[in-house]
Design a protein around this motif. Structure first.
Motif, PDB file in Angstrom:
ATOM      1  N   PRO A 207      15.882   0.303  23.008  1.00  9.00           N
ATOM      2  CA  PRO A 207      15.601  -0.422  24.459  1.00  9.00           C
ATOM      3  C   PRO A 207      15.606  -1.807  24.099  1.00  9.00           C
ATOM      4  N   THR A 208      15.918  -2.610  25.184  1.00 11.06           N
ATOM      5  CA  THR A 208      15.807  -4.103  24.992  1.00 11.06           C
ATOM      6  C   THR A 208      14.798  -4.276  26.362  1.00 11.06           C
ATOM      7  N   LYS A 209      14.429  -5.681  25.979  1.00 11.08           N
ATOM      8  CA  LYS A 209      13.432  -6.312  27.207  1.00 11.08           C
ATOM      9  C   LYS A 209      14.216  -7.418  27.993  1.00 11.08           C
ATOM     10  N   ILE A 210      13.530  -7.492  29.238  1.00 13.18           N
ATOM     11  CA  ILE A 210      14.116  -8.567  30.050  1.00 13.18           C
ATOM     12  C   ILE A 210      14.020 -10.084  28.899  1.00 13.18           C
ATOM     13  N   SER A 211      15.122 -10.955  28.835  1.00  7.66           N
ATOM     14  CA  SER A 211      15.088 -11.912  27.853  1.00  7.66           C
ATOM     15  C   SER A 211      16.261 -12.680  27.922  1.00  7.66           C
ATOM     16  N   VAL A 212      16.187 -13.715  27.164  1.00  9.87           N
ATOM     17  CA  VAL A 212      17.513 -14.808  27.229  1.00  9.87           C
ATOM     18  C   VAL A 212      17.878 -14.173  25.707  1.00  9.87           C
TER      19      VAL A 212
ATOM     20  N   ARG B  36       8.231 -14.770  45.611  1.00 14.09           N
ATOM     21  CA  ARG B  36       7.918 -13.426  46.411  1.00 14.09           C
ATOM     22  C   ARG B  36       7.298 -12.520  45.483  1.00 14.09           C
ATOM     23  N   ALA B  37       7.531 -12.417  44.247  1.00 22.02           N
ATOM     24  CA  ALA B  37       7.063 -11.366  43.327  1.00 22.02           C
ATOM     25  C   ALA B  37       5.585 -11.912  43.028  1.00 22.02           C
ATOM     26  N   GLU B  38       4.941 -12.980  42.809  1.00 17.46           N
ATOM     27  CA  GLU B  38       3.842 -13.520  42.828  1.00 17.46           C
ATOM     28  C   GLU B  38       3.024 -13.361  44.016  1.00 17.46           C
ATOM     29  N   ALA B  39       3.483 -13.356  45.301  1.00 14.25           N
ATOM     30  CA  ALA B  39       2.762 -12.932  46.516  1.00 14.25           C
ATOM     31  C   ALA B  39       2.455 -11.372  46.575  1.00 14.25           C
ATOM     32  N   TYR B  40       3.646 -10.653  46.195  1.00 20.50           N
ATOM     33  CA  TYR B  40       3.515  -9.032  46.222  1.00 20.50           C
ATOM     34  C   TYR B  40       2.171  -8.918  45.273  1.00 20.50           C
ATOM     35  N   LEU B  41       2.360  -9.472  43.970  1.00 22.95           N
ATOM     36  CA  LEU B  41       1.353  -9.244  42.912  1.00 22.95           C
ATOM     37  C   LEU B  41      -0.141  -9.529  43.611  1.00 22.95           C
ATOM     38  N   GLN B  42      -0.349 -10.324  44.344  1.00 19.88           N
ATOM     39  CA  GLN B  42      -1.642 -10.722  44.579  1.00 19.88           C
ATOM     40  C   GLN B  42      -2.092 -10.224  46.109  1.00 19.88           C
ATOM     41  N   ALA B  43      -1.206  -9.443  46.714  1.00 21.57           N
ATOM     42  CA  ALA B  43      -1.594  -8.842  47.943  1.00 21.57           C
ATOM     43  C   ALA B  43      -2.338  -7.559  47.622  1.00 21.57           C
ATOM     44  N   LYS B  44      -3.360  -7.277  48.893  1.00 24.92           N
ATOM     45  CA  LYS B  44      -4.239  -6.255  48.481  1.00 24.92           C
ATOM     46  C   LYS B  44      -3.550  -4.858  49.135  1.00 24.92           C
ATOM     47  N   ASP B  45      -2.329  -5.016  49.553  1.00 19.63           N
ATOM     48  CA  ASP B  45      -1.764  -3.867  50.437  1.00 19.63           C
ATOM     49  C   ASP B  45      -1.281  -2.769  49.045  1.00 19.63           C
TER      50      ASP B  45
ATOM     51  N   ARG C  73       7.247  -2.431  39.963  1.00 20.52           N
ATOM     52  CA  ARG C  73       8.560  -3.127  40.452  1.00 20.52           C
ATOM     53  C   ARG C  73       8.307  -4.696  40.868  1.00 20.52           C
ATOM     54  N   ALA C  74       7.019  -4.961  41.340  1.00 21.68           N
ATOM     55  CA  ALA C  74       6.869  -6.386  41.337  1.00 21.68           C
ATOM     56  C   ALA C  74       6.780  -7.245  40.119  1.00 21.68           C
ATOM     57  N   LYS C  75       6.144  -6.677  39.081  1.00 22.10           N
ATOM     58  CA  LYS C  75       5.956  -7.467  37.949  1.00 22.10           C
ATOM     59  C   LYS C  75       7.426  -7.446  36.997  1.00 22.10           C
ATOM     60  N   ILE C  76       8.287  -6.273  37.508  1.00 26.30           N
ATOM     61  CA  ILE C  76       9.681  -6.509  36.851  1.00 26.30           C
ATOM     62  C   ILE C  76      10.434  -7.614  37.434  1.00 26.30           C
ATOM     63  N   ALA C  77      10.154  -7.748  38.808  1.00 30.12           N
ATOM     64  CA  ALA C  77      10.827  -8.924  39.504  1.00 30.12           C
ATOM     65  C   ALA C  77      10.480 -10.177  39.068  1.00 30.12           C
ATOM     66  N   LEU C  78       9.103 -10.167  38.845  1.00 30.45           N
ATOM     67  CA  LEU C  78       8.659 -11.609  38.512  1.00 30.45           C
ATOM     68  C   LEU C  78       9.286 -11.875  37.158  1.00 30.45           C
ATOM     69  N   ALA C  79       9.174 -10.844  36.306  1.00 25.15           N
ATOM     70  CA  ALA C  79       9.881 -11.273  34.931  1.00 25.15           C
ATOM     71  C   ALA C  79      11.065 -11.533  34.807  1.00 25.15           C
ATOM     72  N   LYS C  80      11.837 -11.017  35.721  1.00 30.19           N
ATOM     73  CA  LYS C  80      13.572 -11.226  35.760  1.00 30.19           C
ATOM     74  C   LYS C  80      13.240 -12.800  36.269  1.00 30.19           C
ATOM     75  N   ALA C  81      12.683 -13.214  37.188  1.00 31.43           N
ATOM     76  CA  ALA C  81      12.852 -14.331  37.900  1.00 31.43           C
ATOM     77  C   ALA C  81      12.539 -15.441  36.951  1.00 31.43           C
TER      78      ALA C  81
END
Length: 132
Positions: free
Chosen positions: A42-47, A98-107, A114-122
């Motif tokens: 497997p490979t990670k999100i990267s350049v 957006r991803a940072e806001a999702y991760l800080q939400a208490k919802d 999924r939010a952590k992956i979106a943040l890593a991709k961004a």
């Protein structure tokens, strides 16, 4: 030189002979060259960095995936692949926010993985675009 294919679900992103591919595996960076021992990992999100036949190099922002190396070359199958010059930096920054806001939400409805992956991709896209 070895044959490298980089494939996404939507297209053949890259196919050519290269000298070296440097990619982030799940256990660290890998340098793939002609004669590399066969592997599947497997490979990670990267350049990733492609060292081309003419001595130049290219970089690309990649999503998660896997790489298969055999005597015929290497195939990298990833969720997404973009050249730095094709990245919309403003869009990447908005996705990061957006991803940072999702991760800080208490919802409790938030899918944190999924939010952590979106943040890593961004962040990866921003880093790739800023290197160009």
């Amino acid at each position: 030189m070895f044959r490298l294919k980089v494939v996404t679900p939507h297209r053949m992103f890259f196919e050519a002979a290269v000298k070296t591919l440097v990619i982030r595996g799940i256990e660290g960076d890998l340098a793939i060259m002609k004669g590399t021992t066969p592997l599947l990992t497997p490979t990670k999100i990267s350049v990733c960095t492609l060292h081309l036949e003419d001595g130049s190099k290219k970089e690309a922002a990649l999503g998660r995936g896997y790489i298969a190396v055999d005597q015929n070359g290497a195939t990298l199958v990833v969720e997404s692949a973009e050249w730095p010059e094709d990245i919309d930096l403003e869009r990447a920054h908005k996705a990061k926010e957006r991803a940072e806001a999702y991760l800080q939400a208490k919802d409790k409805q938030i899918d944190y993985e999924r939010a952590k992956i979106a943040l890593a991709k961004a962040i990866n896209r921003i880093n790739a675009a800023n290197k160009k």
